[in-house]
Scaffold this motif. Structure first.
Motif, PDB file in Angstrom:
ATOM      1  N   ALA A  41       0.804  -1.337  -0.063  1.00 50.37           N
ATOM      2  CA  ALA A  41      -0.026  -0.085  -0.088  1.00 50.37           C
ATOM      3  C   ALA A  41       0.796   1.153   0.094  1.00 50.37           C
ATOM      4  O   ALA A  41       0.685   2.245  -0.667  1.00 50.37           O
ATOM      5  N   ALA A  42       1.819   1.431   0.834  1.00 46.56           N
ATOM      6  CA  ALA A  42       3.077   2.429   0.780  1.00 46.56           C
ATOM      7  C   ALA A  42       3.555   2.764  -0.376  1.00 46.56           C
ATOM      8  O   ALA A  42       3.654   3.633  -0.883  1.00 46.56           O
ATOM      9  N   PHE A  43       4.159   1.674  -1.314  1.00 42.28           N
ATOM     10  CA  PHE A  43       4.852   1.665  -2.297  1.00 42.28           C
ATOM     11  C   PHE A  43       3.805   2.430  -3.379  1.00 42.28           C
ATOM     12  O   PHE A  43       4.339   3.069  -4.211  1.00 42.28           O
ATOM     13  N   LYS A  44       2.663   1.902  -3.470  1.00 42.25           N
ATOM     14  CA  LYS A  44       1.586   2.295  -4.415  1.00 42.25           C
ATOM     15  C   LYS A  44       1.357   4.081  -4.040  1.00 42.25           C
ATOM     16  O   LYS A  44       1.242   4.686  -5.079  1.00 42.25           O
ATOM     17  N   ALA A  58      11.897   9.574 -10.179  1.00 43.46           N
ATOM     18  CA  ALA A  58      12.652   8.470  -9.603  1.00 43.46           C
ATOM     19  C   ALA A  58      13.313   8.895  -8.155  1.00 43.46           C
ATOM     20  O   ALA A  58      13.104   8.039  -7.263  1.00 43.46           O
ATOM     21  N   SER A  59      13.810   9.971  -8.013  1.00 45.35           N
ATOM     22  CA  SER A  59      14.619  10.143  -6.609  1.00 45.35           C
ATOM     23  C   SER A  59      13.478  10.334  -5.555  1.00 45.35           C
ATOM     24  O   SER A  59      13.822  10.011  -4.679  1.00 45.35           O
ATOM     25  N   ASN A  60      12.444  11.183  -5.997  1.00 45.49           N
ATOM     26  CA  ASN A  60      11.539  11.358  -4.915  1.00 45.49           C
ATOM     27  C   ASN A  60      10.831  10.221  -4.504  1.00 45.49           C
ATOM     28  O   ASN A  60      10.617   9.949  -3.421  1.00 45.49           O
ATOM     29  N   GLN A  61      10.496   9.375  -5.570  1.00 46.45           N
ATOM     30  CA  GLN A  61       9.695   8.126  -5.265  1.00 46.45           C
ATOM     31  C   GLN A  61      10.784   7.205  -4.248  1.00 46.45           C
ATOM     32  O   GLN A  61      10.303   6.482  -3.400  1.00 46.45           O
ATOM     33  N   ALA A 107      15.268  -5.669   4.372  1.00 47.55           N
ATOM     34  CA  ALA A 107      15.942  -5.010   3.264  1.00 47.55           C
ATOM     35  C   ALA A 107      14.695  -5.264   1.919  1.00 47.55           C
ATOM     36  O   ALA A 107      14.360  -6.252   1.605  1.00 47.55           O
ATOM     37  N   VAL A 108      14.326  -4.017   1.314  1.00 46.84           N
ATOM     38  CA  VAL A 108      13.160  -3.916   0.557  1.00 46.84           C
ATOM     39  C   VAL A 108      13.778  -3.251  -0.707  1.00 46.84           C
ATOM     40  O   VAL A 108      14.452  -2.322  -0.716  1.00 46.84           O
ATOM     41  N   ALA A 109      13.187  -3.893  -1.968  1.00 45.65           N
ATOM     42  CA  ALA A 109      13.696  -3.300  -3.346  1.00 45.65           C
ATOM     43  C   ALA A 109      12.207  -3.059  -3.998  1.00 45.65           C
ATOM     44  O   ALA A 109      11.334  -3.737  -3.499  1.00 45.65           O
ATOM     45  N   GLU A 110      12.128  -2.186  -4.931  1.00 50.64           N
ATOM     46  CA  GLU A 110      11.311  -2.119  -5.738  1.00 50.64           C
ATOM     47  C   GLU A 110      11.320  -2.931  -6.940  1.00 50.64           C
ATOM     48  O   GLU A 110      12.369  -3.228  -7.490  1.00 50.64           O
ATOM     49  N   LYS A 168      11.471  -5.305 -10.177  1.00 48.12           N
ATOM     50  CA  LYS A 168      11.924  -4.721 -11.648  1.00 48.12           C
ATOM     51  C   LYS A 168      10.696  -5.576 -12.755  1.00 48.12           C
ATOM     52  O   LYS A 168      10.640  -4.820 -13.444  1.00 48.12           O
ATOM     53  N   SER A 169      10.272  -6.649 -11.845  1.00 44.91           N
ATOM     54  CA  SER A 169       9.368  -7.078 -13.074  1.00 44.91           C
ATOM     55  C   SER A 169       7.946  -6.675 -12.716  1.00 44.91           C
ATOM     56  O   SER A 169       6.936  -6.724 -13.427  1.00 44.91           O
ATOM     57  N   ARG A 170       7.570  -6.197 -11.409  1.00 42.97           N
ATOM     58  CA  ARG A 170       6.362  -5.590 -10.958  1.00 42.97           C
ATOM     59  C   ARG A 170       6.484  -4.308 -10.466  1.00 42.97           C
ATOM     60  O   ARG A 170       6.533  -3.814  -9.297  1.00 42.97           O
ATOM     61  N   ALA A 171       6.475  -3.318 -11.380  1.00 35.94           N
ATOM     62  CA  ALA A 171       6.879  -1.783 -11.162  1.00 35.94           C
ATOM     63  C   ALA A 171       6.034  -1.394  -9.990  1.00 35.94           C
ATOM     64  O   ALA A 171       4.542  -1.349  -9.991  1.00 35.94           O
ATOM     65  N   GLY A 172       6.602  -0.558  -8.958  1.00 40.33           N
ATOM     66  CA  GLY A 172       5.787  -0.296  -7.886  1.00 40.33           C
ATOM     67  C   GLY A 172       5.444  -0.970  -6.756  1.00 40.33           C
ATOM     68  O   GLY A 172       4.951  -0.354  -5.776  1.00 40.33           O
ATOM     69  N   GLU A 173       5.833  -2.161  -7.063  1.00 41.96           N
ATOM     70  CA  GLU A 173       5.596  -3.163  -5.945  1.00 41.96           C
ATOM     71  C   GLU A 173       6.880  -3.546  -5.043  1.00 41.96           C
ATOM     72  O   GLU A 173       8.041  -3.591  -5.704  1.00 41.96           O
ATOM     73  N   PRO A 174       6.763  -3.784  -3.834  1.00 37.57           N
ATOM     74  CA  PRO A 174       8.058  -4.154  -3.179  1.00 37.57           C
ATOM     75  C   PRO A 174       8.394  -5.529  -3.134  1.00 37.57           C
ATOM     76  O   PRO A 174       7.673  -6.649  -3.322  1.00 37.57           O
ATOM     77  N   GLU A 175       9.767  -5.846  -3.106  1.00 29.31           N
ATOM     78  CA  GLU A 175      10.287  -7.109  -3.029  1.00 29.31           C
ATOM     79  C   GLU A 175      11.031  -7.223  -1.667  1.00 29.31           C
ATOM     80  O   GLU A 175      11.860  -6.291  -1.305  1.00 29.31           O
ATOM     81  N   ILE A 176      10.654  -7.984  -0.834  1.00 34.79           N
ATOM     82  CA  ILE A 176      11.064  -7.928   0.621  1.00 34.79           C
ATOM     83  C   ILE A 176      12.029  -9.085   1.066  1.00 34.79           C
ATOM     84  O   ILE A 176      11.626 -10.322   0.822  1.00 34.79           O
ATOM     85  N   TYR A 177      13.049  -8.629   1.644  1.00 39.94           N
ATOM     86  CA  TYR A 177      14.029  -9.796   2.178  1.00 39.94           C
ATOM     87  C   TYR A 177      14.215  -9.380   3.503  1.00 39.94           C
ATOM     88  O   TYR A 177      14.411  -8.588   4.132  1.00 39.94           O
ATOM     89  N   PHE A 178      14.684 -10.736   4.312  1.00 40.11           N
ATOM     90  CA  PHE A 178      15.308 -10.725   5.600  1.00 40.11           C
ATOM     91  C   PHE A 178      16.872 -10.981   5.360  1.00 40.11           C
ATOM     92  O   PHE A 178      17.201 -12.115   4.888  1.00 40.11           O
TER      93      PHE A 178
END
Length: 214
Positions: A30-33, A49-52, A148-151, A153-163
């Motif tokens: 929800a936050a990334f959207k 990009a920088s603001n996002q 550790a969270v990344a945006e 690359k395959s689903r723009a605007g959605e987070p990828e979350i790692y521990f």
């Protein structure tokens, strides 16, 4: 004896609990959207990009804490020294858990993050005596775990979350697992005793030594 990755994964899953990763994913999605919607509406292509990225960083810190509080963990937005910023801090039995956007230069330079990174110093191959390093300070009785969270690359605007367990230098990870890895591990039986933390530290240190010498 379980392999090291499985042992660490089980311990992380057991301590964060089955609900935390699900709530975290919901909150961050929800936050990334919201970040993307705001940037697309108010900023030109050059500034978007920088603001996002900046707003994603803030949301990651906030939602790690919010999701942790939701499930009953002790968590706070702790102030930095000198004052001016805040960081996510979640206290678990074996870990102090923080949050970052992957490849965040500001996070790598932050004093609080470097202090936390020292928690994992005893895991690195340069440590001459593991147990002396652990006993050197109370900070060594836990590990530094970071969300550790990344945006995507395959689903723009959605987070990828790692521990992940970062090096004390914060420029890489001893261990990393996906959000789904943690969710699946949390569904498994916890009847089997978890390895003592000091044993996990020693085993991870041994693996790193071998990798360093290879």
């Amino acid at each position: 004896m379980q392999d090291l990755h499985t042992a660490l994964l089980r311990r992380i899953a057991f301590e964060v609990g089955s609900t935390f990763p699900i709530k975290l994913e919901e909150r961050l999605a929800a936050a990334f959207k919201a970040c993307a919607d705001y940037a697309n509406k108010w900023f030109s292509t050059e500034l978007r990009a920088s603001n996002q990225g900046h707003t994603q960083v803030v949301h990651i810190l906030q939602e790690v804490v919010n999701a942790a509080v939701d499930v009953g963990h002790v968590a706070t937005m702790a102030p930095t020294t000198p004052k001016g910023h805040h960081y996510a801090k979640v206290d678990l039995p074996s870990f102090v858990m923080g949050g970052t956007r992957i490849e965040s230069v500001h996070w790598q330079q932050a004093k609080y993050a470097r202090k936390f990174g020292k928690m994992n110093e005893a895991l690195e191959p340069i440590t001459p005596d593991l147990f002396d390093a652990i006993e050197a300070g109370a900070v060594q009785d836990k590990l530094f775990l970071v969300v550790a969270v990344a945006e995507s690359k395959s689903r723009a605007g959605e987070p990828e979350i790692y521990f992940a367990l970062p090096y004390s230098t914060l420029d890489g990870y001893h261990f990393i697992a996906t959000l789904n890895d943690v969710i699946e591990a949390s569904k498994q039986s916890t009847a089997e005793p978890l390895e003592p933390l000091v044993t996990l530290k020693k085993r991870l240190d041994e693996v790193e030594r071998v990798a360093k010498e290879a």
